[in-house]
Design a protein around this motif. Structure first.
Motif, PDB file in Angstrom:
ATOM      1  N   PHE A  59      -9.685  21.305   2.876  1.00  0.00           N
ATOM      2  CA  PHE A  59      -9.496  20.088   2.032  1.00  0.00           C
ATOM      3  C   PHE A  59      -9.742  18.636   2.875  1.00  0.00           C
ATOM      4  O   PHE A  59      -9.424  18.500   3.978  1.00  0.00           O
ATOM      5  CB  PHE A  59      -7.866  19.880   1.807  1.00  0.00           C
ATOM      6  CG  PHE A  59      -7.498  20.909   0.622  1.00  0.00           C
ATOM      7  CD1 PHE A  59      -7.490  20.805  -0.726  1.00  0.00           C
ATOM      8  CD2 PHE A  59      -6.918  22.044   1.050  1.00  0.00           C
ATOM      9  CE1 PHE A  59      -7.374  21.633  -1.713  1.00  0.00           C
ATOM     10  CE2 PHE A  59      -6.438  23.215   0.034  1.00  0.00           C
ATOM     11  CZ  PHE A  59      -6.600  22.756  -1.390  1.00  0.00           C
ATOM     12  N   ILE A  60     -10.357  17.868   2.121  1.00  0.00           N
ATOM     13  CA  ILE A  60     -10.508  16.532   2.508  1.00  0.00           C
ATOM     14  C   ILE A  60     -10.134  15.687   1.380  1.00  0.00           C
ATOM     15  O   ILE A  60     -10.377  15.590   0.279  1.00  0.00           O
ATOM     16  CB  ILE A  60     -12.286  16.309   2.539  1.00  0.00           C
ATOM     17  CG1 ILE A  60     -12.972  17.396   3.563  1.00  0.00           C
ATOM     18  CG2 ILE A  60     -12.465  14.750   2.981  1.00  0.00           C
ATOM     19  CD1 ILE A  60     -14.561  16.922   3.424  1.00  0.00           C
ATOM     20  N   ILE A  61      -8.962  14.901   2.066  1.00  0.00           N
ATOM     21  CA  ILE A  61      -8.351  14.302   1.248  1.00  0.00           C
ATOM     22  C   ILE A  61      -8.642  12.618   1.414  1.00  0.00           C
ATOM     23  O   ILE A  61      -8.417  12.058   2.612  1.00  0.00           O
ATOM     24  CB  ILE A  61      -6.659  14.362   1.497  1.00  0.00           C
ATOM     25  CG1 ILE A  61      -6.495  16.020   1.038  1.00  0.00           C
ATOM     26  CG2 ILE A  61      -5.722  13.551   0.220  1.00  0.00           C
ATOM     27  CD1 ILE A  61      -6.976  16.446  -0.247  1.00  0.00           C
ATOM     28  N   VAL A  62      -8.688  11.999   0.147  1.00  0.00           N
ATOM     29  CA  VAL A  62      -8.755  10.451   0.195  1.00  0.00           C
ATOM     30  C   VAL A  62      -7.714   9.781  -0.620  1.00  0.00           C
ATOM     31  O   VAL A  62      -8.278   9.782  -1.907  1.00  0.00           O
ATOM     32  CB  VAL A  62     -10.237  10.179  -0.018  1.00  0.00           C
ATOM     33  CG1 VAL A  62     -10.362   8.507   0.037  1.00  0.00           C
ATOM     34  CG2 VAL A  62     -11.343  10.911   0.730  1.00  0.00           C
ATOM     35  N   ASN A  63      -6.898   9.325  -0.294  1.00  0.00           N
ATOM     36  CA  ASN A  63      -5.926   8.637  -0.871  1.00  0.00           C
ATOM     37  C   ASN A  63      -6.139   7.084  -0.752  1.00  0.00           C
ATOM     38  O   ASN A  63      -5.634   6.496   0.140  1.00  0.00           O
ATOM     39  CB  ASN A  63      -4.437   8.787  -0.354  1.00  0.00           C
ATOM     40  CG  ASN A  63      -3.748  10.158  -0.512  1.00  0.00           C
ATOM     41  OD1 ASN A  63      -3.751  10.594  -1.816  1.00  0.00           O
ATOM     42  ND2 ASN A  63      -3.500  10.817   0.737  1.00  0.00           N
ATOM     43  N   ASN A  64      -6.955   6.750  -1.755  1.00  0.00           N
ATOM     44  CA  ASN A  64      -7.611   5.347  -1.660  1.00  0.00           C
ATOM     45  C   ASN A  64      -6.408   4.277  -1.941  1.00  0.00           C
ATOM     46  O   ASN A  64      -5.493   4.782  -2.923  1.00  0.00           O
ATOM     47  CB  ASN A  64      -8.603   5.087  -2.727  1.00  0.00           C
ATOM     48  CG  ASN A  64      -9.572   4.236  -2.395  1.00  0.00           C
ATOM     49  OD1 ASN A  64      -9.911   4.168  -1.122  1.00  0.00           O
ATOM     50  ND2 ASN A  64     -10.056   3.170  -3.270  1.00  0.00           N
ATOM     51  N   ASP A  65      -6.418   3.118  -1.269  1.00  0.00           N
ATOM     52  CA  ASP A  65      -5.517   2.025  -1.820  1.00  0.00           C
ATOM     53  C   ASP A  65      -5.722   1.096  -2.857  1.00  0.00           C
ATOM     54  O   ASP A  65      -5.115   0.143  -3.113  1.00  0.00           O
ATOM     55  CB  ASP A  65      -5.037   1.155  -0.381  1.00  0.00           C
ATOM     56  CG  ASP A  65      -6.355   0.346   0.104  1.00  0.00           C
ATOM     57  OD1 ASP A  65      -7.626   0.670  -0.528  1.00  0.00           O
ATOM     58  OD2 ASP A  65      -6.561  -0.172   1.195  1.00  0.00           O
ATOM     59  N   ALA A  66      -6.793   1.509  -3.723  1.00  0.00           N
ATOM     60  CA  ALA A  66      -7.073   0.867  -4.934  1.00  0.00           C
ATOM     61  C   ALA A  66      -7.883   1.673  -6.072  1.00  0.00           C
ATOM     62  O   ALA A  66      -8.286   2.628  -5.320  1.00  0.00           O
ATOM     63  CB  ALA A  66      -7.878  -0.324  -4.450  1.00  0.00           C
ATOM     64  N   ASN A  67      -7.576   1.296  -7.010  1.00  0.00           N
ATOM     65  CA  ASN A  67      -8.105   2.308  -8.140  1.00  0.00           C
ATOM     66  C   ASN A  67      -9.652   1.830  -8.689  1.00  0.00           C
ATOM     67  O   ASN A  67      -9.945   0.538  -8.835  1.00  0.00           O
ATOM     68  CB  ASN A  67      -7.424   2.101  -9.605  1.00  0.00           C
ATOM     69  CG  ASN A  67      -7.697   3.235 -10.539  1.00  0.00           C
ATOM     70  OD1 ASN A  67      -8.942   3.611 -10.479  1.00  0.00           O
ATOM     71  ND2 ASN A  67      -6.942   3.461 -11.452  1.00  0.00           N
ATOM     72  N   LEU A  68     -10.624   2.551  -8.036  1.00  0.00           N
ATOM     73  CA  LEU A  68     -12.051   2.145  -8.090  1.00  0.00           C
ATOM     74  C   LEU A  68     -12.676   2.200  -9.611  1.00  0.00           C
ATOM     75  O   LEU A  68     -13.886   2.011  -9.805  1.00  0.00           O
ATOM     76  CB  LEU A  68     -12.851   2.638  -7.048  1.00  0.00           C
ATOM     77  CG  LEU A  68     -12.372   2.370  -5.471  1.00  0.00           C
ATOM     78  CD1 LEU A  68     -13.015   3.254  -4.627  1.00  0.00           C
ATOM     79  CD2 LEU A  68     -12.330   1.003  -5.301  1.00  0.00           C
TER      80      LEU A  68
END
Length: 300
Positions: A59-68
Motif C-alpha cells: 500500500f502507498i497511502i496519500v492522505n492529502n490535506d486538501a480536496n483537489l
C-alpha cells in the motif's frame, strides 16, 4: 510478472473504498502496489488507510490535506505512482469501482495481444442491475479491427477501470488537474488514444457501484448540491470536442446545450437560476478554456 500499480482516488466513501480494496486484493493477477489518494475525506478514511497500510509495503497511502477534485486527485496520484514505484502499468479507477477477480488478468492478456502497443485499455463496466454503463466511445473507422481477438477499438473512456503504461505518462504528461471534475478522463484517454490504438477489453469486467446510473441524471433532475459540477461538465465536454473532434462536433454540442437551456427555462425545477447559470457559464467557458498539461521525467 508484469508489475502493476492500482490507483484509487477517494473522497468520503469509506464503505465503498473498503469494498474496492477488498476486490483489488482478491485479484487473480499480482498487484505490485495499491496507491490510494485520499482527497481530504472527513469520514475516517485516513485512519482506516493508516491501519491497513501498517507493515504492508503493497500500500502507498496519500492522505492529502486538501480536496483537489477528481482531476487533481488522479493527476497527483499518477505523478506519485511514477515517483515511488517502478511498475510498468498503472490501473486507474474510482473508489466505487468493484473489479471482478479476473478483471486485471483480462487487461494484461490484452497487452500481449497488441504487443504492448496501446494508448489505454479499459474494462467493460456494468451497473448494479447488470446493464452496461460508462461505455467508451468507439473508434468510428476501426472499432472492429481486432474483434477476432475480442478487443474493440475505442477513442476515450472514463476512469472507472483504465490500464495505461507508465511510459505513456512521461511521453504525454499527466491528466489536466485544472479540468477539476467530469471530463478530465475523457481528455486524457483521448490524448492516449491519439498516441496509439486503444481498446475495450470485454473479458475484463468491473462493477460500477453508483446509487444512480450516470445516464439517469442531468442538470434538471440532479440534486442542487451537485449542480456546481455541471459547470465543469459543460465546459469540459466542449474542450474535449475542440481538442480532439471537428468544428461540426463543437457546434452540435453547443446546440445540444441550448436545447437543454430551453428545457431548463420552462421546467419547474428548484433553484432554476443556479442551474441555468451553471449551464451558460460552462458552455461559454468551454469555447475558450485550454487545460494546462504538466509533464514529468521518470527517474528510472
Amino acid at each position: 510478472m508484469k508489475k502493476v500499480c492500482a490507483i484509487v482516488v477517494t473522497f468520503n466513501r469509506l464503505e465503498l473504498l473498503k469494498e474496492c480494496v477488498m476486490k483489488l486484493e482478491s485479484s487473480d493477477s499480482h498487484l505490485n502496489h495499491i496507491l490510494i489518494f485520499n482527497n481530504n475525506s472527513t469520514d475516517g478514511t485516513d485512519k482506516w488507510l493508516n491501519l491497513i497500510s501498517e507493515n504492508n509495503d503493497k500500500f502507498i497511502i496519500v492522505n492529502n490535506d486538501a480536496n483537489l477534485g477528481g482531476a487533481g486527485g488522479f493527476s497527483k496520484a499518477i505523478e506519485i505512482a511514477t515517483e515511488l514505484t517502478n511498475d510498468e502499468f498503472l490501473w486507474v479507477m474510482d473508489d466505487d469501482t468493484m473489479p471482478y477477480e479476473d478483471a486485471l488478468s483480462g487487461l494484461l492478456e490484452a497487452t500481449n495481444v497488441v504487443s504492448n502497443n496501446f494508448g489505454f485499455l479499459c474494462s467493460y463496466v456494468e451497473w448494479n442491475d447488470g446493464t452496461p454503463v460508462n461505455m467508451p466511445v468507439l473508434n468510428g473507422k476501426s472499432w472492429f479491427e481486432l474483434l477476432n481477438e475480442q478487443l474493440i477499438r475505442v477513442d476515450r473512456a472514463t476512469f472507472v477501470s483504465v490500464l495505461i503504461k507508465t511510459q505513456k505518462v512521461e511521453e504525454l504528461g499527466l491528466p489536466a488537474s485544472d479540468m477539476v471534475i467530469w471530463g478530465d478522463d475523457s481528455e486524457y484517454t483521448n490524448r492516449l488514444s491519439n498516441s496509439a490504438p486503444s481498446y475495450l477489453v470485454p473479458r475484463s469486467i468491473v462493477h460500477h457501484k453508483t446509487p444512480v446510473k450516470v445516464t439517469d441524471v442531468n442538470i434538471i433532475t440532479d440534486d442542487i448540491n451537485r449542480i456546481h459540477r455541471y459547470y465543469y461538465s459543460y465546459r469540459n465536454a466542449l474542450v474535449v470536442a475542440r481538442l480532439y473532434s471537428s468544428r461540426k462536433k463543437v457546434v452540435k454540442i453547443v446546440i445540444k446545450d441550448m436545447i437543454m437551456l430551453c428545457k431548463l427555462v420552462f421546467t419547474k425545477a428548484d433553484h432554476k437560476w443556479k442551474r441555468i447559470t451553471s449551464l451558460i457559464k460552462g458552455t461559454i467557458s468551454g469555447l475558450f478554456f485550454a487545460p494546462k498539461i504538466k509533464f514529468i521525467k521518470l527517474s528510472r
